[in-house]
Motif scaffolding. Structure first.
Motif, PDB file in Angstrom:
ATOM      1  N   ILE A   1       0.224  -1.286  -0.416  1.00 43.82           N
ATOM      2  CA  ILE A   1      -0.020   0.026   0.419  1.00 43.82           C
ATOM      3  C   ILE A   1       1.027   1.090   0.173  1.00 43.82           C
ATOM      4  O   ILE A   1       1.818   1.322   0.793  1.00 43.82           O
ATOM      5  CB  ILE A   1      -1.059   0.283   1.593  1.00 43.82           C
ATOM      6  N   THR A   2       0.135   2.222  -0.941  1.00 46.95           N
ATOM      7  CA  THR A   2       1.311   3.138  -1.075  1.00 46.95           C
ATOM      8  C   THR A   2       0.249   4.944  -0.032  1.00 46.95           C
ATOM      9  O   THR A   2      -0.807   4.550  -0.389  1.00 46.95           O
ATOM     10  CB  THR A   2       1.439   3.817  -2.605  1.00 46.95           C
ATOM     11  N   TYR A   3       1.188   5.018   0.845  1.00 45.54           N
ATOM     12  CA  TYR A   3       0.037   6.285   1.338  1.00 45.54           C
ATOM     13  C   TYR A   3       0.425   7.957   1.110  1.00 45.54           C
ATOM     14  O   TYR A   3       2.057   7.770   0.379  1.00 45.54           O
ATOM     15  CB  TYR A   3       1.116   5.873   3.053  1.00 45.54           C
ATOM     16  N   LYS A   4       0.110   8.623   1.360  1.00 40.93           N
ATOM     17  CA  LYS A   4       0.107   9.792   0.974  1.00 40.93           C
ATOM     18  C   LYS A   4      -0.568  10.807   2.617  1.00 40.93           C
ATOM     19  O   LYS A   4      -1.159  10.297   2.953  1.00 40.93           O
ATOM     20  CB  LYS A   4      -0.422  10.726  -0.003  1.00 40.93           C
ATOM     21  N   ASP A   5       0.676  12.051   2.367  1.00 38.72           N
ATOM     22  CA  ASP A   5      -0.051  12.577   3.808  1.00 38.72           C
ATOM     23  C   ASP A   5      -1.154  13.791   3.914  1.00 38.72           C
ATOM     24  O   ASP A   5      -1.182  14.239   2.622  1.00 38.72           O
ATOM     25  CB  ASP A   5       1.280  13.443   4.288  1.00 38.72           C
ATOM     26  N   LYS A   6      -2.130  13.603   5.052  1.00 44.90           N
ATOM     27  CA  LYS A   6      -3.652  13.949   4.348  1.00 44.90           C
ATOM     28  C   LYS A   6      -3.758  14.774   6.629  1.00 44.90           C
ATOM     29  O   LYS A   6      -3.600  14.333   6.477  1.00 44.90           O
ATOM     30  CB  LYS A   6      -4.596  12.694   4.411  1.00 44.90           C
ATOM     31  N   GLU A   7      -3.571  15.768   5.643  1.00 48.42           N
ATOM     32  CA  GLU A   7      -4.153  16.787   6.774  1.00 48.42           C
ATOM     33  C   GLU A   7      -5.562  16.678   7.574  1.00 48.42           C
ATOM     34  O   GLU A   7      -6.887  17.283   6.376  1.00 48.42           O
ATOM     35  CB  GLU A   7      -3.869  18.465   6.532  1.00 48.42           C
ATOM     36  N   ILE A   8      -5.811  16.444   8.186  1.00 43.90           N
ATOM     37  CA  ILE A   8      -7.575  16.643   8.808  1.00 43.90           C
ATOM     38  C   ILE A   8      -8.089  17.660   9.819  1.00 43.90           C
ATOM     39  O   ILE A   8      -6.827  17.758  10.530  1.00 43.90           O
ATOM     40  CB  ILE A   8      -7.981  15.265   9.030  1.00 43.90           C
ATOM     41  N   THR A   9      -9.068  18.226   9.675  1.00 43.78           N
ATOM     42  CA  THR A   9      -9.800  18.400  10.538  1.00 43.78           C
ATOM     43  C   THR A   9     -10.590  18.453  12.010  1.00 43.78           C
ATOM     44  O   THR A   9     -11.883  17.144  11.840  1.00 43.78           O
ATOM     45  CB  THR A   9      -9.985  20.200  10.643  1.00 43.78           C
ATOM     46  N   ASP A  10     -10.074  17.598  13.098  1.00 38.78           N
ATOM     47  CA  ASP A  10     -10.898  16.850  14.383  1.00 38.78           C
ATOM     48  C   ASP A  10     -12.078  18.026  15.119  1.00 38.78           C
ATOM     49  O   ASP A  10     -13.149  17.505  15.262  1.00 38.78           O
ATOM     50  CB  ASP A  10     -10.050  16.385  15.030  1.00 38.78           C
ATOM     51  N   PHE A  11     -11.555  19.507  15.238  1.00 41.23           N
ATOM     52  CA  PHE A  11     -12.663  20.095  15.732  1.00 41.23           C
ATOM     53  C   PHE A  11     -12.098  21.836  15.329  1.00 41.23           C
ATOM     54  O   PHE A  11     -10.429  21.717  15.125  1.00 41.23           O
ATOM     55  CB  PHE A  11     -11.892  20.147  17.171  1.00 41.23           C
ATOM     56  N   ASP A  12     -13.014  22.885  14.674  1.00 45.48           N
ATOM     57  CA  ASP A  12     -12.712  23.897  14.850  1.00 45.48           C
ATOM     58  C   ASP A  12     -13.518  24.558  14.802  1.00 45.48           C
ATOM     59  O   ASP A  12     -15.108  24.972  14.069  1.00 45.48           O
ATOM     60  CB  ASP A  12     -12.366  24.041  12.861  1.00 45.48           C
ATOM     61  N   ASP A  13     -13.370  25.624  16.204  1.00 48.34           N
ATOM     62  CA  ASP A  13     -14.684  25.879  16.380  1.00 48.34           C
ATOM     63  C   ASP A  13     -14.639  26.492  17.929  1.00 48.34           C
ATOM     64  O   ASP A  13     -13.769  26.371  18.699  1.00 48.34           O
ATOM     65  CB  ASP A  13     -16.424  25.248  16.857  1.00 48.34           C
ATOM     66  N   ASP A  14     -15.908  27.260  18.564  1.00 46.71           N
ATOM     67  CA  ASP A  14     -15.768  27.622  20.181  1.00 46.71           C
ATOM     68  C   ASP A  14     -15.728  26.840  20.778  1.00 46.71           C
ATOM     69  O   ASP A  14     -15.861  26.099  20.380  1.00 46.71           O
ATOM     70  CB  ASP A  14     -16.912  28.399  19.929  1.00 46.71           C
TER      71      ASP A  14
END
Length: 194
Positions: A43-56
Motif C-alpha cells: 500500500i502506498t500512502y500520502k500525507d493528508k491533513e484532517i481537522t478534528d475540531f474547529d469551533d468555539d
C-alpha cells in the motif's frame, strides 16, 4: 456540556472552578492510503491533513493550572492571569509548531533536556522527561497575550478577541463576599459537623 459538568462538580467540592473559552482548532496529519500495488499488495500512502475540531470551545481547567490576579475579589477586577499547560513534546510541536502566529517553537526542548536556561530556571517537578510546560499570560490593562514554553517565548501579541477581557469564567458553589475564592460543600459540612 461535559466540560461545564466537570467545572460545576469541581466548584461543589472546592468552592471555585474555572472555564477557559477560546477558538479551538485541532488538525493532524495522517497517512491516507493512495494506491495498492496489485503484484506485491504493498500500500502506498500520502500525507493528508484532517481537522478534528474547529469551533468555539469552553474547557474546564483545574484550579492548580489557573493563576488569577491575587489582588482582585472578582474576575471582572482582575488585571492579569496565567494558564499553565503541561503537554507531551510531540503534541506541543503538533499544536503550536503549525500555527502561523507562534514563533521559535523549534527551539523548545522537552523537559528532560539540559540547556543554558535550565541552569537558571528549574522546571517544576511535575514536568516529566517528555513534557513541555506552556504558560499563557493574559493582561487586560496592557492588552497583552504572551506564551512561554519551557522558558522560551513563542507568542507575543495583543489579546486576540474584540472584548479584550480575560478568557476565563469563574464558577462558584457558595460566594464569600469580598473574597475571590468561594466555599465548597465539604467546607460547609465540616463546619456543621463541628
Amino acid at each position: 456540556d461535559y466540560q461545564y459538568f466537570l467545572a460545576k462538580l469541581s466548584a461543589s467540592i472546592r468552592g471555585t472552578s474555572f472555564l477557559m473559552n477560546y477558538w479551538r482548532t485541532d488538525k493532524r496529519v495522517v497517512k491516507d492510503p493512495e494506491s495498492v500495488d496489485e503484484e506485491t499488495g504493498k500500500i502506498t500512502y500520502k500525507d493528508k491533513e484532517i481537522t478534528d475540531f474547529d469551533d468555539d470551545y469552553t474547557e474546564w481547567v483545574t484550579n492548580e493550572f489557573i493563576f488569577v490576579d491575587e489582588k482582585c475579589d472578582h474576575v471582572d477586577n482582575a488585571v492579569d492571569m496565567v494558564r499553565r499547560e503541561i503537554i507531551n513534546i510531540d503534541e506541543f510541536h503538533r499544536i503550536y509548531g503549525s500555527r502561523l502566529d507562534f514563533f521559535d517553537t523549534e527551539w523548545v526542548k522537552k523537559g528532560g533536556d539540559v540547556s543554558d536556561k535550565s541552569v537558571i530556571f528549574k522546571l517544576p517537578s511535575d514536568v516529566t522527561q517528555e513534557d513541555v510546560e506552556v504558560l499563557h499570560y493574559y493582561n487586560r490593562s496592557i492588552d497583552a497575550y504572551w506564551v512561554v514554553a519551557n522558558n522560551i517565548t513563542i507568542h507575543d501579541s495583543p489579546l486576540p478577541w474584540k472584548h479584550k477581557e480575560l478568557p476565563v469564567v469563574v464558577l462558584y458553589q457558595y460566594r464569600i463576599p469580598g473574597k475571590f475564592f468561594g466555599m465548597g460543600i465539604p467546607k460547609v459540612m465540616h463546619m456543621l459537623s463541628e
